[in-house]
Motif scaffolding. Sequence first.
Motif, PDB file in Angstrom:
ATOM      1  N   TYR A 161       0.775  -1.261  -0.088  1.00 25.05           N
ATOM      2  CA  TYR A 161      -0.040   0.066  -0.025  1.00 25.05           C
ATOM      3  C   TYR A 161       0.971   1.248   0.009  1.00 25.05           C
ATOM      4  O   TYR A 161       0.495   2.178  -0.682  1.00 25.05           O
ATOM      5  CB  TYR A 161      -0.901  -0.123   1.484  1.00 25.05           C
ATOM      6  CG  TYR A 161      -1.545   1.297   1.499  1.00 25.05           C
ATOM      7  CD1 TYR A 161      -2.629   1.772   0.493  1.00 25.05           C
ATOM      8  CD2 TYR A 161      -1.212   2.239   2.182  1.00 25.05           C
ATOM      9  CE1 TYR A 161      -3.363   2.965   0.595  1.00 25.05           C
ATOM     10  CE2 TYR A 161      -1.753   3.489   2.462  1.00 25.05           C
ATOM     11  CZ  TYR A 161      -2.910   3.782   1.811  1.00 25.05           C
ATOM     12  OH  TYR A 161      -3.672   5.036   1.576  1.00 25.05           O
ATOM     13  N   ARG A 162       1.864   1.255   1.080  1.00 22.52           N
ATOM     14  CA  ARG A 162       2.782   2.357   0.954  1.00 22.52           C
ATOM     15  C   ARG A 162       3.571   2.732  -0.405  1.00 22.52           C
ATOM     16  O   ARG A 162       3.462   3.842  -0.996  1.00 22.52           O
ATOM     17  CB  ARG A 162       3.733   2.235   1.886  1.00 22.52           C
ATOM     18  CG  ARG A 162       4.671   3.384   2.122  1.00 22.52           C
ATOM     19  CD  ARG A 162       5.683   3.140   3.019  1.00 22.52           C
ATOM     20  NE  ARG A 162       5.295   3.288   4.421  1.00 22.52           N
ATOM     21  CZ  ARG A 162       5.826   2.899   5.393  1.00 22.52           C
ATOM     22  NH1 ARG A 162       7.046   2.650   5.578  1.00 22.52           N
ATOM     23  NH2 ARG A 162       5.132   3.048   6.816  1.00 22.52           N
ATOM     24  N   ARG A 163       3.720   1.640  -1.309  1.00 18.25           N
ATOM     25  CA  ARG A 163       4.394   1.727  -2.537  1.00 18.25           C
ATOM     26  C   ARG A 163       3.392   2.452  -3.364  1.00 18.25           C
ATOM     27  O   ARG A 163       3.772   3.420  -4.253  1.00 18.25           O
ATOM     28  CB  ARG A 163       4.960   0.388  -2.856  1.00 18.25           C
ATOM     29  CG  ARG A 163       5.772   0.389  -3.996  1.00 18.25           C
ATOM     30  CD  ARG A 163       6.251  -0.688  -4.663  1.00 18.25           C
ATOM     31  NE  ARG A 163       5.194  -1.656  -4.687  1.00 18.25           N
ATOM     32  CZ  ARG A 163       4.768  -2.164  -5.549  1.00 18.25           C
ATOM     33  NH1 ARG A 163       4.598  -1.442  -6.667  1.00 18.25           N
ATOM     34  NH2 ARG A 163       3.446  -3.145  -5.399  1.00 18.25           N
ATOM     35  N   LEU A 164       2.311   1.870  -3.319  1.00 20.71           N
ATOM     36  CA  LEU A 164       1.367   2.133  -4.470  1.00 20.71           C
ATOM     37  C   LEU A 164       0.536   3.498  -4.233  1.00 20.71           C
ATOM     38  O   LEU A 164       0.469   4.298  -4.935  1.00 20.71           O
ATOM     39  CB  LEU A 164       0.209   1.000  -4.581  1.00 20.71           C
ATOM     40  CG  LEU A 164       0.722  -0.201  -5.165  1.00 20.71           C
ATOM     41  CD1 LEU A 164      -0.367  -1.303  -5.208  1.00 20.71           C
ATOM     42  CD2 LEU A 164       1.102  -0.087  -6.586  1.00 20.71           C
ATOM     43  N   ALA A 165       0.474   3.825  -2.760  1.00 17.57           N
ATOM     44  CA  ALA A 165      -0.062   4.958  -2.731  1.00 17.57           C
ATOM     45  C   ALA A 165       0.880   6.192  -2.812  1.00 17.57           C
ATOM     46  O   ALA A 165       0.361   7.442  -3.459  1.00 17.57           O
ATOM     47  CB  ALA A 165      -0.055   5.237  -1.131  1.00 17.57           C
ATOM     48  N   GLN A 166       2.294   6.061  -2.746  1.00 17.95           N
ATOM     49  CA  GLN A 166       3.062   7.203  -3.324  1.00 17.95           C
ATOM     50  C   GLN A 166       2.980   7.296  -4.598  1.00 17.95           C
ATOM     51  O   GLN A 166       3.275   8.279  -5.129  1.00 17.95           O
ATOM     52  CB  GLN A 166       4.445   6.875  -2.968  1.00 17.95           C
ATOM     53  CG  GLN A 166       4.731   6.830  -1.273  1.00 17.95           C
ATOM     54  CD  GLN A 166       5.888   5.793  -1.026  1.00 17.95           C
ATOM     55  OE1 GLN A 166       6.581   5.396  -1.815  1.00 17.95           O
ATOM     56  NE2 GLN A 166       6.146   5.653   0.262  1.00 17.95           N
ATOM     57  N   GLN A 167       2.905   6.337  -5.602  1.00 18.89           N
ATOM     58  CA  GLN A 167       2.747   6.272  -6.883  1.00 18.89           C
ATOM     59  C   GLN A 167       1.535   7.036  -7.462  1.00 18.89           C
ATOM     60  O   GLN A 167       1.548   7.872  -8.329  1.00 18.89           O
ATOM     61  CB  GLN A 167       2.805   4.858  -7.501  1.00 18.89           C
ATOM     62  CG  GLN A 167       2.865   4.711  -9.106  1.00 18.89           C
ATOM     63  CD  GLN A 167       3.182   3.477  -9.576  1.00 18.89           C
ATOM     64  OE1 GLN A 167       3.761   2.697  -8.895  1.00 18.89           O
ATOM     65  NE2 GLN A 167       2.227   2.959 -10.525  1.00 18.89           N
ATOM     66  N   TYR A 168       0.364   6.839  -6.933  1.00 18.60           N
ATOM     67  CA  TYR A 168      -0.878   7.423  -7.244  1.00 18.60           C
ATOM     68  C   TYR A 168      -1.212   8.629  -6.531  1.00 18.60           C
ATOM     69  O   TYR A 168      -2.502   8.972  -6.581  1.00 18.60           O
ATOM     70  CB  TYR A 168      -1.888   6.301  -7.230  1.00 18.60           C
ATOM     71  CG  TYR A 168      -1.726   5.107  -8.245  1.00 18.60           C
ATOM     72  CD1 TYR A 168      -1.990   5.515  -9.679  1.00 18.60           C
ATOM     73  CD2 TYR A 168      -1.193   4.082  -8.090  1.00 18.60           C
ATOM     74  CE1 TYR A 168      -1.579   4.467 -10.687  1.00 18.60           C
ATOM     75  CE2 TYR A 168      -1.016   2.961  -8.768  1.00 18.60           C
ATOM     76  CZ  TYR A 168      -1.094   3.376 -10.170  1.00 18.60           C
ATOM     77  OH  TYR A 168      -0.946   2.461 -11.184  1.00 18.60           O
TER      78      TYR A 168
END
Length: 207
Positions: free
Chosen positions: A25-32
Amino acid sequence: MDLGDCYRLLGLRSGASFADIKASYRRLAQQYHPDINPSDTKAQDKFIALTEAYRFLLTVVPPEETAQKPKQTTTVNSENTQATRQEKAPTATVTQEKPPTSKPPNIAEIEQRLKWKTYEQLQRFLRERRFPQAIALAEALAARLPKDAEVRQWQAIAYQIWGRALINENQLLKARVYLKKALKTDPHNKALWEEVQRDFQKLEQIF
């Protein structure tokens, strides 16, 4: 949204651990994140869906046990205790405890605090369109933490955002340079690759 959809949205298999869910989640949230994609409604919708899936999974997936192990005790028994007696003689327990000491900060913890403070500053620079400062900050952090995948992703996104801004400013050659840097920095990021390809298409239309 059912449990399986939540796992798939976060790019995980069913039954993934609490730590995996949090990291993904942390990785994807930063991306989007909307701050990174201010004019991209698809990215904003994706961010909302990711957040809803993450919150739902937190309600059904327990965190790893963090409780401390019970203290080890050493029992000293009398050698002459009779096994046939119903009442056992009192036993003396010796608890192995270390006196409290002031523990120096762990190097890894210091690096993590530095990392996330730098990330907050990077986001601030990008929101304020201070792109040269953002790039310099991202590159400095990447030099300090060269094996950190998240830091490489932040650096690549900073390159891509500045490249897109340069297109709007009609600095097309410079824009191409930074878009290529974005792909080279994080070549396995499919979402970033798609964004950069759209930027290249816009470049081709202008040329």
